[in-house]
Design a protein around this motif. Structure first.
Motif, PDB file in Angstrom:
ATOM      1  N   THR A  33       0.787  -3.519 -10.854  1.00  0.00           N
ATOM      2  CA  THR A  33      -0.668  -3.503 -10.732  1.00  0.00           C
ATOM      3  C   THR A  33      -1.158  -4.834 -10.193  1.00  0.00           C
ATOM      4  O   THR A  33      -2.240  -5.268 -10.509  1.00  0.00           O
ATOM      5  CB  THR A  33      -1.313  -3.233 -12.086  1.00  0.00           C
ATOM      6  N   GLU A  34      -0.370  -5.468  -9.404  1.00  0.00           N
ATOM      7  CA  GLU A  34      -0.696  -6.791  -8.888  1.00  0.00           C
ATOM      8  C   GLU A  34      -1.273  -6.685  -7.490  1.00  0.00           C
ATOM      9  O   GLU A  34      -0.784  -5.924  -6.678  1.00  0.00           O
ATOM     10  CB  GLU A  34       0.572  -7.627  -8.877  1.00  0.00           C
TER      11      GLU A  34
ATOM     12  N   LEU B  45      -1.216   0.117  -3.666  1.00  0.00           N
ATOM     13  CA  LEU B  45      -0.113  -0.534  -4.368  1.00  0.00           C
ATOM     14  C   LEU B  45       0.742  -1.340  -3.405  1.00  0.00           C
ATOM     15  O   LEU B  45       1.211  -2.425  -3.739  1.00  0.00           O
ATOM     16  CB  LEU B  45       0.754   0.510  -5.080  1.00  0.00           C
ATOM     17  N   PHE B  46       0.934  -0.828  -2.200  1.00  0.00           N
ATOM     18  CA  PHE B  46       1.779  -1.524  -1.224  1.00  0.00           C
ATOM     19  C   PHE B  46       0.971  -2.467  -0.337  1.00  0.00           C
ATOM     20  O   PHE B  46       1.540  -3.187   0.477  1.00  0.00           O
ATOM     21  CB  PHE B  46       2.493  -0.516  -0.320  1.00  0.00           C
ATOM     22  N   TYR B  74       2.147  11.868  -3.770  1.00  0.00           N
ATOM     23  CA  TYR B  74       3.418  11.146  -3.914  1.00  0.00           C
ATOM     24  C   TYR B  74       3.753  10.951  -5.388  1.00  0.00           C
ATOM     25  O   TYR B  74       2.875  10.847  -6.236  1.00  0.00           O
ATOM     26  CB  TYR B  74       3.316   9.794  -3.210  1.00  0.00           C
ATOM     27  N   ARG B  75       5.016  10.895  -5.660  1.00  0.00           N
ATOM     28  CA  ARG B  75       5.484  10.740  -7.037  1.00  0.00           C
ATOM     29  C   ARG B  75       5.334   9.286  -7.470  1.00  0.00           C
ATOM     30  O   ARG B  75       5.859   8.389  -6.826  1.00  0.00           O
ATOM     31  CB  ARG B  75       6.939  11.155  -7.149  1.00  0.00           C
ATOM     32  N   GLU B  76       4.670   9.111  -8.585  1.00  0.00           N
ATOM     33  CA  GLU B  76       4.442   7.757  -9.065  1.00  0.00           C
ATOM     34  C   GLU B  76       5.751   7.055  -9.399  1.00  0.00           C
ATOM     35  O   GLU B  76       5.929   5.878  -9.115  1.00  0.00           O
ATOM     36  CB  GLU B  76       3.527   7.791 -10.292  1.00  0.00           C
ATOM     37  N   SER B  77       6.673   7.803  -9.996  1.00  0.00           N
ATOM     38  CA  SER B  77       7.941   7.177 -10.385  1.00  0.00           C
ATOM     39  C   SER B  77       8.696   6.657  -9.168  1.00  0.00           C
ATOM     40  O   SER B  77       9.274   5.570  -9.201  1.00  0.00           O
ATOM     41  CB  SER B  77       8.803   8.181 -11.142  1.00  0.00           C
ATOM     42  N   GLU B  78       8.647   7.414  -8.107  1.00  0.00           N
ATOM     43  CA  GLU B  78       9.345   6.989  -6.895  1.00  0.00           C
ATOM     44  C   GLU B  78       8.676   5.759  -6.292  1.00  0.00           C
ATOM     45  O   GLU B  78       9.348   4.831  -5.835  1.00  0.00           O
ATOM     46  CB  GLU B  78       9.361   8.142  -5.883  1.00  0.00           C
ATOM     47  N   VAL B  79       7.366   5.766  -6.316  1.00  0.00           N
ATOM     48  CA  VAL B  79       6.636   4.620  -5.764  1.00  0.00           C
ATOM     49  C   VAL B  79       6.937   3.351  -6.556  1.00  0.00           C
ATOM     50  O   VAL B  79       7.170   2.279  -6.001  1.00  0.00           O
ATOM     51  CB  VAL B  79       5.122   4.910  -5.757  1.00  0.00           C
ATOM     52  N   ARG B  80       6.973   3.506  -7.872  1.00  0.00           N
ATOM     53  CA  ARG B  80       7.256   2.337  -8.699  1.00  0.00           C
ATOM     54  C   ARG B  80       8.668   1.835  -8.481  1.00  0.00           C
ATOM     55  O   ARG B  80       8.923   0.628  -8.488  1.00  0.00           O
ATOM     56  CB  ARG B  80       7.029   2.675 -10.165  1.00  0.00           C
TER      57      ARG B  80
END
Lengths: 87, 87
Positions: A33-34, B45-46, B74-80
């Motif tokens: 979350t940065e 996020l990116f 998009y899948r949050e887990s994949e993004v993270r």
DNA sequence: ATAGATTTGGGTAATTCGGGCG
DNA sequence: AATGTCCGAATTACCCAAATCT
């Protein structure tokens, strides 16, 4: 005929940080979350060439997050610490 | 009155994943309980443009779920994983 | 069903990457 | 060792109108 919007726009920002405060995050920056900065933005803050920022990242002096295309993004908090933390 | 959360529970749990320990999920999450992110959220996020996220999906770099109207999620887990996993 | 915001699609500038040189 | 610049190639950002989502 009424609005059916059970879910909003996902403005989830989790733990919003207060301005100015120095929050101690986890040791490793695991929180995504940065706010991130582009190379040009960091370079403008330091008044250097973007290439120099890239060298700092390669040297490990600056944490860099990569986009899926290979471009670097930098953590705003880290940059501000380096800028204001002139010790 | 029917409450159906299309984009996930939106509870913003912010579970702190402790050092390196990753869940033992099977290859992919088969449940629909996976939180999905909109292009704008992934882009934020990116720190890229939403259209760039679309390009990543077209290139197969990012798994995309299409709505019935053709919009991508998009899948949050994949993004993270992509954000923090690729040091 | 209406309204406002978001996403999609293409097209074209602007950044960034990487290596090497001064 | 540390920066700045030049180059080509790749990636990303901003422009539009139409379609979709909440």
């Amino acid at each position: 005929m009424l609005y059916w919007a059970p879910n909003g726009a996902h403005a989830c920002r989790c733990t919003k940080r207060q301005g100015g405060g120095e929050m101690n995050m986890t040791t490793q920056d695991r929180h995504e979350t940065e706010k991130l900065l582009t190379p040009a933005e960091v370079a403008a803050l330091f008044r250097v060439d973007p290439k120099t920022v890239t060298r700092w990242a390669k040297a490990g002096k600056l944490t860099s997050i990569r986009t899926l295309g290979g471009h670097r993004r930098y953590r705003e908090s880290e940059v501000r610490d380096l800028l204001g933390g002139g010790h």
